[in-house]
Design an enzyme around this catalytic site. Structure first.
Site, PDB file in Angstrom:
ATOM      1  N   ALA A  74      35.620 -32.000 -46.814  1.00  0.00           N
ATOM      2  CA  ALA A  74      34.940 -31.664 -45.563  1.00  0.00           C
ATOM      3  C   ALA A  74      35.606 -32.310 -44.353  1.00  0.00           C
ATOM      4  CB  ALA A  74      33.479 -32.075 -45.648  1.00  0.00           C
ATOM      5  N   SER A 202      31.964 -29.509 -49.102  1.00  0.00           N
ATOM      6  CA  SER A 202      32.811 -30.310 -49.979  1.00  0.00           C
ATOM      7  C   SER A 202      32.250 -30.350 -51.395  1.00  0.00           C
ATOM      8  CB  SER A 202      32.869 -31.737 -49.404  1.00  0.00           C
ATOM      9  OG  SER A 202      33.757 -32.529 -50.147  1.00  0.00           O
ATOM     10  N   ALA A 203      33.156 -30.360 -52.395  1.00  0.00           N
ATOM     11  CA  ALA A 203      32.712 -30.295 -53.794  1.00  0.00           C
ATOM     12  C   ALA A 203      32.023 -31.580 -54.263  1.00  0.00           C
ATOM     13  CB  ALA A 203      33.905 -29.996 -54.706  1.00  0.00           C
ATOM     14  N   HIS A 204      32.517 -32.739 -53.813  1.00  0.00           N
ATOM     15  CA  HIS A 204      32.020 -33.979 -54.437  1.00  0.00           C
ATOM     16  C   HIS A 204      30.614 -34.365 -54.002  1.00  0.00           C
ATOM     17  CE1 HIS A 204      32.492 -37.249 -51.316  1.00  0.00           C
ATOM     18  NE2 HIS A 204      33.286 -36.358 -50.770  1.00  0.00           N
ATOM     19  N   CYS A 329      30.116 -51.078 -42.132  1.00  0.00           N
ATOM     20  CA  CYS A 329      30.955 -52.270 -42.073  1.00  0.00           C
ATOM     21  C   CYS A 329      32.240 -51.921 -41.344  1.00  0.00           C
ATOM     22  CB  CYS A 329      31.314 -52.747 -43.473  1.00  0.00           C
ATOM     23  SG  CYS A 329      29.894 -53.271 -44.414  1.00  0.00           S
TER      24      CYS A 329
END
Ligand code: PLP
Length: 387
Positions: A74, A202-204, A329
């Site tokens: 993405a 996005s695939a993940h 962070c």
């Protein structure tokens, strides 16, 4: 037996579904061909697999397979959409409307475009995370070439009024791009009903592999053109050169097919668990759920625990439950989440916020355990604070 740590960070990434992995495996070994090889069966076999996956990916969002451009994820799709439109439509104007709660991949890309001479409007959001449609329409001017607003927010799950945004964009003849990474595969997305011209996903994030994603590019009414950001062999109809990641694409296709079939049942089951978690934690004093509770993804809950110091809270939890905080962070310090700040939270409250993101494989015993752990951690941190 409960296995620790419990993973409640599914908006960051998801495990590959075993059915996805199984579909991918042959394409690393026996069927290793280059999908662009036109002269032999190795290539044909790979191309056939890619075209099946392209259909599966397109079906998930109501698109045609020719409208899918495969990318590395993405982030790349966001870059291709934003920079591609900015470069292609320069003669029409340079004004882009977006919002303060976008993902970093959109935010940083629009900031880059601003440095290149783009005229950017960053819309505020209301305290519940939703943009104001009146403010959006008021921001449109003659040189506006693009509206870029995400479908659902990764930190809060808040779902923007996409259909109305699409209608406004269409009325003014402006291209509408949405980062749909958190929405696709979790709720029903239809690029035609929603009036979307470009969409990144996005695939993940949907139980597929990392490093593969797509950009939906509308081909009709209007036909959107994009200046490529990667030059080379002219793959993906010239919009994204580079040898296709065939195993990744096959896995992405399978993940989309599974989500199409299972998303409604998954959403029902997961939202029951999410609501149980939310109800139990809301029982604590000075605890607030962030974002609109109705217009929200089924799997996520973002909660602020006032008087529980953020860093200590995270340290107390993450050995046993993997969650994200309302801070990012940076090298030296903790930056409060730009999303929560845009919704009006103080730095202190943003720091004391936790995102719980459940997933396809989350179980009720895991949620029961998480409830106990969060309550005891928050209570012990607050013992020393007078309020
Ligand atoms: C995860 C995410 C991205 C980045 O996706 P990658 O495939 O990891 O590059 C972009 N936008 C949103 C909303 C996301 O949740």
């Amino acid at each position: 037996m409960l296995k620790l740590p419990i993973y409640l960070d599914h908006n960051a990434t998801t495990p590959c579904d075993p059915r996805v992995l199984e579909a991918m495996l042959p394409y690393f070994t026996d069927r290793f061909g280059n999908a662009a090889s036109r002269n032999h069966s190795f290539g044909w076999q790979a191309e056939e697999a890619v075209e099946l996956a392209r259909e599966q990916v397109a079906n998930l969002i109501g698109a045609e397979s020719k409208e899918i451009v495969f990318t590395s994820g993405a982030t790349e799709s966001d870059n291709l959409a934003l920079k591609g439109v900015f470069e292609t439509y320069a003669s029409k104007g340079n004004h882009i409307i977006t919002a303060l709660t976008e993902h970093r991949a959109v935010m940083d890309t629009t900031k880059h475009i601003e440095k290149q001479g783009g005229d950017l409007t960053f819309l505020d959001v209301q305290p519940d995370g939703l943009i104001d449609l009146g403010a959006l329409e008021a921001a449109i001017k003659p040189g506006t070439i693009l509206i870029s607003l995400m479908y659902a927010n990764n930190e809060t799950g808040v779902i923007q009024p996409i259909t109305e945004i699409g209608r406004i964009a269409k009325k003014h003849g402006i291209i509408f791009f949405t980062d749909g990474t958190q929405a696709a595969g979790k709720i029903r997305v239809d690029v035609n009903k929603d009036g979307i011209d470009l969409m990144a996903f996005s695939a993940h994030k949907i139980y597929g592999p990392k490093g593969i994603g797509a950009l939906y590019v509308r081909r009709r009414d209007p036909r959107v053109k994009l200046h490529p950001q990667m030059d080379g062999g002219g793959h993906e109809r010239g919009m994204r050169s580079g040898t296709l990641n065939v195993p990744g694409i096959v896995g992405f296709g399978k993940a989309c097919e599974l989500s199409s079939m299972e998303m409604d049942a998954d959403a029902r089951r997961i939202s029951v668990l999410r609501d149980k978690l939310e109800r139990a934690l809301s029982g604590l004093d000075e605890t607030y759920v962030n974002g609109n509770r109705e217009k929200r993804l089924p799997q996520v809950s973002n909660i602020s625990f006032r008087y529980a110091e953020g860093q200590a809270l995270l340290m107390g939890l993450t050995k046993e439950i993997a969650v994200s905080s309302g801070s990012a962070c940076t090298s030296a310090s903790m930056e409060p989440s730009h999303v929560l700040k845009a919704m009006g939270l103080s730095d202190e409250l943003a720091h004391s916020s936790i995102r719980f993101a459940l997933g396809r494989f989350t179980t009720e015993p895991e949620i029961d355990y998480a409830i106990g752990k969060v309550i005891s951690t928050v209570n012990s941190l607050r013992e020393n604070v007078k309020y």
